[in-house]
Scaffold this active site. Structure first.
Site, short mmCIF file in Angstrom:
data_model
loop_
_atom_site.label_atom_id
_atom_site.label_comp_id
_atom_site.label_asym_id
_atom_site.label_seq_id
_atom_site.Cartn_x
_atom_site.Cartn_y
_atom_site.Cartn_z
N HIS A 170 39.89 36.29 30.45
CA HIS A 170 39.87 36.66 31.87
C HIS A 170 38.51 37.23 32.28
O HIS A 170 38.27 37.41 33.48
CB HIS A 170 40.96 37.68 32.19
CG HIS A 170 42.35 37.13 32.03
ND1 HIS A 170 42.79 36.03 32.72
CD2 HIS A 170 43.39 37.51 31.23
CE1 HIS A 170 44.05 35.76 32.37
NE2 HIS A 170 44.43 36.64 31.45
N ASP A 206 46.44 30.21 25.73
CA ASP A 206 47.09 31.45 26.16
C ASP A 206 48.01 31.11 27.34
O ASP A 206 47.77 30.14 28.07
CB ASP A 206 46.01 32.46 26.60
CG ASP A 206 46.58 33.83 26.95
OD1 ASP A 206 46.63 34.68 26.05
OD2 ASP A 206 47.00 34.03 28.12
N HIS A 208 48.25 32.59 30.10
CA HIS A 208 47.58 32.78 31.39
C HIS A 208 46.38 31.86 31.54
O HIS A 208 45.76 31.46 30.56
CB HIS A 208 47.10 34.24 31.52
CG HIS A 208 48.19 35.25 31.42
ND1 HIS A 208 48.55 35.84 30.22
CD2 HIS A 208 49.00 35.77 32.38
CE1 HIS A 208 49.55 36.69 30.45
NE2 HIS A 208 49.84 36.67 31.73
N ASP A 295 51.53 34.52 24.08
CA ASP A 295 52.35 34.98 25.20
C ASP A 295 53.14 33.82 25.82
O ASP A 295 53.88 34.03 26.79
CB ASP A 295 51.53 35.75 26.24
CG ASP A 295 50.14 35.22 26.46
OD1 ASP A 295 49.81 34.14 25.94
OD2 ASP A 295 49.36 35.89 27.18
C1 SP5 Z 1 44.72 38.05 27.68
C2 SP5 Z 1 45.96 38.15 28.48
O1 SP5 Z 1 47.00 37.61 28.08
N1 SP5 Z 1 45.91 38.87 29.59
C3 SP5 Z 1 47.06 39.02 30.41
C4 SP5 Z 1 46.80 39.89 31.58
C5 SP5 Z 1 48.06 40.07 32.38
N2 SP5 Z 1 47.86 41.03 33.40
C6 SP5 Z 1 48.95 41.16 34.32
C7 SP5 Z 1 50.08 41.84 33.66
C8 SP5 Z 1 51.28 41.85 34.53
C9 SP5 Z 1 52.33 42.63 33.80
N3 SP5 Z 1 53.57 42.42 34.34
C10 SP5 Z 1 54.54 43.29 33.73
C11 SP5 Z 1 55.89 42.76 34.00
C12 SP5 Z 1 56.87 43.68 33.37
N4 SP5 Z 1 58.20 43.14 33.60
ZN ZN Z 2 47.73 35.78 28.34
#
Ligand code: SP5
Ligand code: ZN
Length: 359
Positions: A170, A206, A208, A295
């Protein structure tokens, strides 16, 4: 298989992140890398090696020196300014409409703030990216892990694994975010193009979208970026990762985004994976950098795909069947109980070793 690891990641010991304005337990934690390391050691098929110091040069080949300076100075500044918080998390960001109507010339001369809270917004994407005392050293360590993994492959290993933490994809040229500070994969890919003079491909697995990697190579014809990810219409990073983002200038046609629906399972994922694999096979050139996240796993606490452990073995096998040298670098994956097994499954597949029966 050689696996590069450093305990320096432990300095990035964050306990909380912000989710929709509330503090929640951090997802990107020390235990992630330690559980993968333990699983690699238990498996017995991996030789763990430490990274060598590569300095700031390869970082500043892809990142704004100002970002490096901010990350280096941030914790000392938090202490000097007596910010009463255990971690630095911005709350004010330079949102695009703030600058609407201003010319590029005026924009280019807006100064970086002096206050560290302002600087954190200036160089940041989101509030889920806490900076603590050891963050800068850990992020530097992750870059050294990535570059050492590349060195091993340049020295003849067919595949090597870098247990990077914090992750990187990111992080853009001038921005940290999404648990990422320096873009380990982009730094390795850039170094690879310089070392080999050949085209490089980055395959981002990944969950994302790797907005940072896409941004860094958006106009580059010599670095192909392909990503399978949760559709940004519903998933972080929300503003990039759409299928019609294909690159510009020399990079036109060298960016491939495959946004996928909630619930994507093993079969649909393997089917989608074929397109980037074909695209890489169609392009001349050498090594492939894999941004590897777990993930996509069905029980991941922050994501919504449904992959199972055995499919990671098959994905690793298919990626290795490209026949290209592979620099495999760890990105995300937050379901601690299965992270190690999933990493071992993927890497055994990539090494041409048998998979294991499901635990
Ligand atoms: C490297 C990587 O996988 N980065 C991921 C960044 C995600 N950031 C947003 C996280 C949103 C978290 N949502 C929590 C939901 C809980 N139910
Ligand atoms: Zn991720």
């Amino acid at each position: 298989m050689k696996a590069v690891y450093t305990s320096r990641h432990r300095g990035h010991d964050v306990t909380h992140e912000t989710f929709l304005g509330e503090s929640i337990p951090a997802n990107e934690v020390v235990a992630r890398a330690e559980s993968i390391r333990a699983a690699l050691e238990t498996d017995g098929g991996f030789e763990l090696v430490g990274p060598t110091d590569h300095g700031r040069g390869p970082i500043e080949a892809v990142h704004d020196p100002g970002l490096v300076r901010f990350l280096e100075e941030s914790w000392p500044a938090v202490e000097r300014e007596r910010i009463p918080r255990p971690a630095l998390i911005a709350d004010t960001y330079p949102s695009r409409p703030m600058f609407e109507g201003m010319s590029e010339a005026v924009l280019a001369t807006r100064p970086e703030p002096d206050a560290i809270a302002g600087r954190a917004g200036w160089w940041g994407l989101d509030t889920a990216n806490p900076i603590v005392a050891g963050t800068y050293d850990a992020a530097r360590g992750a870059v050294d892990v990535a570059l050492t993994t590349l060195d091993l492959v340049l020295a003849g290993e067919r595949v090597a694994y870098g247990l990077c933490r914090p992750p990187g994809h990111h992080a853009a040229r001038s921005m940290a975010g999404g648990y990422c500070f320096f873009n380990n994969a982009a730094i390795a890919a850039e170094a690879a193009t310089r070392a080999t003079g050949e085209r490089v491909a980055i395959l981002d697995l990944d969950f994302h979208h790797g907005n940072g990697t896409q941004q860094i190579f958006w106009r580059r014809g010599d670095v192909f970026y392909a990503s399978l990810h949760g559709d940004p219409r519903r998933i972080y990073p929300f503003f990039l990762g759409h299928a019609d983002e294909t690159g510009e200038g020399d990079g036109a046609g060298e960016n491939l985004n495959l946004p996928l629906p909630a619930g994507t399972g093993d079969e649909a994922y393997l089917e989608a994976l074929q397109r980037p694999l074909d695209a890489i096979a169609d392009r001349p050139g050498g090594l492939v950098v894999v941004s590897l996240g777990f993930d996509t796993y069905r029980d991941d606490p922050i994501c919504d795909f449904a992959l199972t452990t055995p499919v990671y073995h098959e994905i690793g096998r298919r990626v290795a069947s490209l026949g290209r040298p592979l620099v495999v670098l760890q990105e995300g994956g937050y379901h601690l109980p299965t992270l190690g097994a999933n990493a071992v499954a993927w890497l055994r597949g990539a090494a041409g070793r048998a998979g294991l029966a499901e635990p």
